[in-house]
Design a protein around this motif. Structure first.
Motif, mmCIF file in Angstrom:
data_model
loop_
_atom_site.group_PDB
_atom_site.id
_atom_site.type_symbol
_atom_site.label_atom_id
_atom_site.label_comp_id
_atom_site.label_asym_id
_atom_site.label_seq_id
_atom_site.Cartn_x
_atom_site.Cartn_y
_atom_site.Cartn_z
ATOM 1 N N ALA A 284 -39.348 -24.316 -32.836
ATOM 2 C CA ALA A 284 -38.315 -24.836 -33.426
ATOM 3 C C ALA A 284 -37.898 -25.986 -33.266
ATOM 4 O O ALA A 284 -37.468 -26.875 -33.816
ATOM 5 C CB ALA A 284 -37.087 -23.739 -33.431
ATOM 6 N N ALA A 285 -37.775 -26.234 -31.977
ATOM 7 C CA ALA A 285 -37.255 -27.720 -31.316
ATOM 8 C C ALA A 285 -38.115 -28.866 -31.783
ATOM 9 O O ALA A 285 -37.671 -29.942 -32.319
ATOM 10 C CB ALA A 285 -37.347 -27.733 -29.888
ATOM 11 N N ARG A 286 -39.510 -28.437 -31.970
ATOM 12 C CA ARG A 286 -40.461 -29.372 -32.376
ATOM 13 C C ARG A 286 -40.369 -29.707 -33.904
ATOM 14 O O ARG A 286 -40.470 -30.867 -34.370
ATOM 15 C CB ARG A 286 -41.973 -29.016 -32.290
ATOM 16 C CG ARG A 286 -42.245 -29.034 -30.672
ATOM 17 C CD ARG A 286 -43.668 -28.473 -30.474
ATOM 18 N NE ARG A 286 -44.653 -29.356 -31.167
ATOM 19 C CZ ARG A 286 -45.883 -28.955 -31.494
ATOM 20 N NH1 ARG A 286 -46.334 -27.904 -31.308
ATOM 21 N NH2 ARG A 286 -46.820 -30.041 -32.012
ATOM 22 N N THR A 295 -31.957 -29.028 -41.633
ATOM 23 C CA THR A 295 -31.512 -27.773 -40.940
ATOM 24 C C THR A 295 -32.784 -26.819 -40.608
ATOM 25 O O THR A 295 -33.329 -26.341 -41.641
ATOM 26 C CB THR A 295 -30.203 -27.229 -41.692
ATOM 27 O OG1 THR A 295 -29.124 -28.128 -41.712
ATOM 28 C CG2 THR A 295 -29.936 -25.966 -40.945
ATOM 29 N N ILE A 296 -32.843 -26.309 -39.498
ATOM 30 C CA ILE A 296 -33.978 -25.657 -39.170
ATOM 31 C C ILE A 296 -33.256 -23.808 -38.929
ATOM 32 O O ILE A 296 -32.301 -23.796 -38.416
ATOM 33 C CB ILE A 296 -34.767 -25.815 -37.734
ATOM 34 C CG1 ILE A 296 -34.934 -27.476 -37.742
ATOM 35 C CG2 ILE A 296 -35.944 -24.806 -37.670
ATOM 36 C CD1 ILE A 296 -35.875 -27.745 -38.644
ATOM 37 N N VAL A 297 -34.054 -23.171 -39.931
ATOM 38 C CA VAL A 297 -33.402 -21.749 -40.096
ATOM 39 C C VAL A 297 -34.307 -20.835 -39.945
ATOM 40 O O VAL A 297 -35.466 -20.743 -40.783
ATOM 41 C CB VAL A 297 -32.619 -21.680 -41.480
ATOM 42 C CG1 VAL A 297 -32.037 -20.394 -41.573
ATOM 43 C CG2 VAL A 297 -31.646 -22.641 -41.910
ATOM 44 N N TYR A 314 -31.028 -23.397 -35.969
ATOM 45 C CA TYR A 314 -31.453 -23.518 -34.779
ATOM 46 C C TYR A 314 -30.402 -24.286 -33.996
ATOM 47 O O TYR A 314 -29.574 -25.199 -34.306
ATOM 48 C CB TYR A 314 -32.617 -24.494 -34.772
ATOM 49 C CG TYR A 314 -33.077 -25.035 -33.223
ATOM 50 C CD1 TYR A 314 -33.570 -24.019 -32.422
ATOM 51 C CD2 TYR A 314 -32.965 -26.434 -32.939
ATOM 52 C CE1 TYR A 314 -33.815 -24.460 -31.245
ATOM 53 C CE2 TYR A 314 -33.344 -26.850 -31.690
ATOM 54 C CZ TYR A 314 -33.770 -25.886 -30.955
ATOM 55 O OH TYR A 314 -34.225 -26.287 -29.633
ATOM 56 N N ASP A 315 -30.130 -23.561 -32.919
ATOM 57 C CA ASP A 315 -28.991 -24.058 -31.857
ATOM 58 C C ASP A 315 -29.573 -23.947 -30.297
ATOM 59 O O ASP A 315 -29.858 -22.863 -29.981
ATOM 60 C CB ASP A 315 -28.071 -22.846 -32.039
ATOM 61 C CG ASP A 315 -26.622 -23.397 -31.336
ATOM 62 O OD1 ASP A 315 -26.745 -24.166 -30.689
ATOM 63 O OD2 ASP A 315 -25.558 -22.532 -31.270
ATOM 64 N N PRO A 316 -29.690 -25.427 -29.719
ATOM 65 C CA PRO A 316 -30.206 -24.991 -28.739
ATOM 66 C C PRO A 316 -29.539 -24.093 -27.310
ATOM 67 O O PRO A 316 -30.104 -23.697 -26.624
ATOM 68 C CB PRO A 316 -30.232 -26.569 -28.186
ATOM 69 C CG PRO A 316 -30.197 -27.461 -29.494
ATOM 70 C CD PRO A 316 -29.521 -26.666 -30.393
ATOM 71 N N ALA A 317 -28.247 -24.065 -27.956
ATOM 72 C CA ALA A 317 -27.271 -23.309 -26.966
ATOM 73 C C ALA A 317 -27.538 -21.805 -27.157
ATOM 74 O O ALA A 317 -27.315 -20.751 -26.365
ATOM 75 C CB ALA A 317 -25.784 -23.580 -27.354
#
Length: 499
Positions: A284-286, A295-297, A314-317
């Motif tokens: 997802a980060a890539r 927006t990555i869903v 996508y939320d890094p937290a």
């Protein structure tokens, strides 16, 4: 479903609804006219409401599949989408299980090997030989919709599961289920930021059927390609008007690792949707890096639970979360189906309006469906804000000694290694522990097998996982086996470790 097509045709008759790049396009007017013709031809050949019709089409035939599918439904029959890659025995099983009345197949599909006596027609034949619609009687108890014999509660579709854990099951869905949440106003059409949405999903999969429904309910038209390759897909990603891209994790990994996106302008893509399997946080980060404006869903659902799903931006937290419910309800429950409090691990259940069911399999229905709820077969927990975190598939949890190991957690850690393109983790028999943690990985070029030895990977994972979670066995492969829905076939990997 037929009424939904008529509504879109009235709004946008000349808009391209489905396009197979370089092969064919289908406008809503053409889609509607074709569906009427197929319905008339099927009725002229004696098919009646409730008859099951197998649909066997390849990726080049998406436009004809769309016509045949809606034609079958308009006739009041039940569509049974099937992959053109099924082995003869698999095809015979599905057609026999659903007691199909006939099979319709695509122009580019070889004549299918069907059970003796089962009628087989091409879509082209039905379109060419279709009698005038007003010459074909419509059953007296239809509810309207321009001659459609279908009603909301009627069975519309039987979709066979991938069979990753056993014999495929036919999942039956009504018209009401398929159209739940469908827009009723032009301003509520989905994907309004896009001129078209891009995908490479196979016909006969739940993801593919979602794309077909999107073609009916989205402002954007569907765009696919006759054969997926990263370069071809990347070209369409960059093409003007492609504002939405749908992938499964295996396609995302292949696209990212191929280098096909290098130097391309991806700024037009505003939404990347991933479905069918868990999207590893590192992947997802890539994707977020490769598509800086998107927006990555991640979508979490199943063939049985649709249209209920969770969605996660996508939320890094919250790297490991798969989101909160959309289009239904979500709970984590104990073995008796009682809801558990936040933070407690249990069975994941989703609930959708007008629920689906297994076709002709009451025992499986009792195990999976309960009062509209669907047992997902996953173990997970909810946090205080209602976000779902998956632990693993029930059958994939590895019991090693006194510990239980989540394969999803180990896979997520493996994907953080810069030389790992794909990873799958499973349990293999162990004489003392019961099961041992085993990993199969695919190197990212130019890495080779020596770069991903077991000591190297264990050393990399030592700071990320507990010692009992570290793989004890390793296979380095050129590719992982996937089904058409993008899920890894772990049973095949088990056989490789046995050898």
């Amino acid at each position: 479903m037929p009424d939904l097509l008529e509504w879109r045709t009235g709004l946008h008759p000349d808009q391209v609804a489905v396009e197979v790049h370089g092969v064919a396009t289908l406008t809503f007017a053409e889609w509607s006219a074709g569906a009427h013709a197929v319905a008339a031809a099927l009725r002229a050949r004696g098919l009646r409401r409730g008859d099951r019709v197998g649909l066997l089409f390849g990726a080049r035939d998406w436009t004809r599949f769309a016509v045949a599918y809606c034609g079958v439904l308009r006739a009041g029959c039940v569509a049974v989408p099937l992959s053109d890659r099924l082995a003869a025995g698999q095809l015979e099983y599905a057609l026999t299980h659903c007691a199909a009345t006939a099979v319709v197949y695509g122009d580019d599909t070889p004549t299918p090997p069907v059970p003796p006596g089962l009628p087989v027609w091409t879509c082209a034949d039905l379109l060419t030989e279709a009698p005038a619609a007003d010459h074909v009687p419509v059953e007296a108890d239809h509810t309207g919709g321009g001659g459609s014999a279908a009603r909301p509660g009627d069975l519309a579709q039987i979709l066979y599961t991938s069979g990753t854990t056993g014999r495929p099951k036919g999942v039956a869905a009504s018209h009401a289920n398929l159209t739940a949440g469908a827009p009723s106003h032009p301003r509520r059409l989905a994907l309004a930021h896009s001129q078209r949405f891009l995908h490479a999903f196979a016909i006969g999969t739940n993801a593919g059927q979602t794309m077909l429904l999107n073609a009916l309910t989205a402002k954007a038209g569907a765009l696919t390609l006759p054969r997926f390759t990263p370069v071809r897909f990347a070209r369409l990603v960059e093409a003007p008007g492609t504002g939405t891209v749908f992938v499964v994790p295996s396609i995302a990994v292949e696209l990212l690792d191929s280098g096909a996106l290098r130097g391309r302008d991806t700024s037009g893509v505003q939404l990347i949707g991933s479905t069918a399997a868990a999207l590893a946080p590192a992947v997802a980060a890539r994707l977020a890096e490769a598509f800086p404006e998107a927006t990555i869903v991640n979508y979490y659902t199943s063939t049985e639970a649709a249209p209920a799903q969770t969605t996660m931006i996508y939320d890094p937290a919250r790297r490991d979360a798969v989101g909160r419910p959309v289009g239904g309800q979500l709970m984590v429950a104990d073995a008796d189906g009682n809801p558990l409090p936040a933070g407690t691990t249990g069975d994941v259940w989703l609930r959708a309006p007008f629920p689906r069911a297994y076709y002709r399999d009451e025992a499986a229905n009792r195990a999976t469906f309960r009062d509209g709820w669907v047992r997902m077969g996953d173990v997970g927990r909810l946090d205080a804000d209602g976000y779902l975190y998956l632990t693993d598939r029930h059958q994939d949890v590895i019991k090693t000694g006194a510990f239980k190991v989540s394969t999803l957690e180990v896979e997520a850690a493996l994907y953080e290694h810069p030389l790992v393109a794909e990873a799958a983790v499973l349990g293999v028999p162990h004489p003392v522990l019961g099961s041992a943690v085993a990993a199969a990985v695919v190197p990212r070029p130019p890495a080779g097998p020596d770069d991903l030895s077991l000591p190297v990977l264990r050393g990399f994972l030592a700071d990320r996982l507990a010692d009992y979670q570290l793989p004890a066995r390793l296979l380095v492969l050129d590719h992982l086996p996937h089904n058409e829905g993008g899920k890894v076939l772990k049973r095949q990997l088990t056989d490789l470790f046995d050898n």
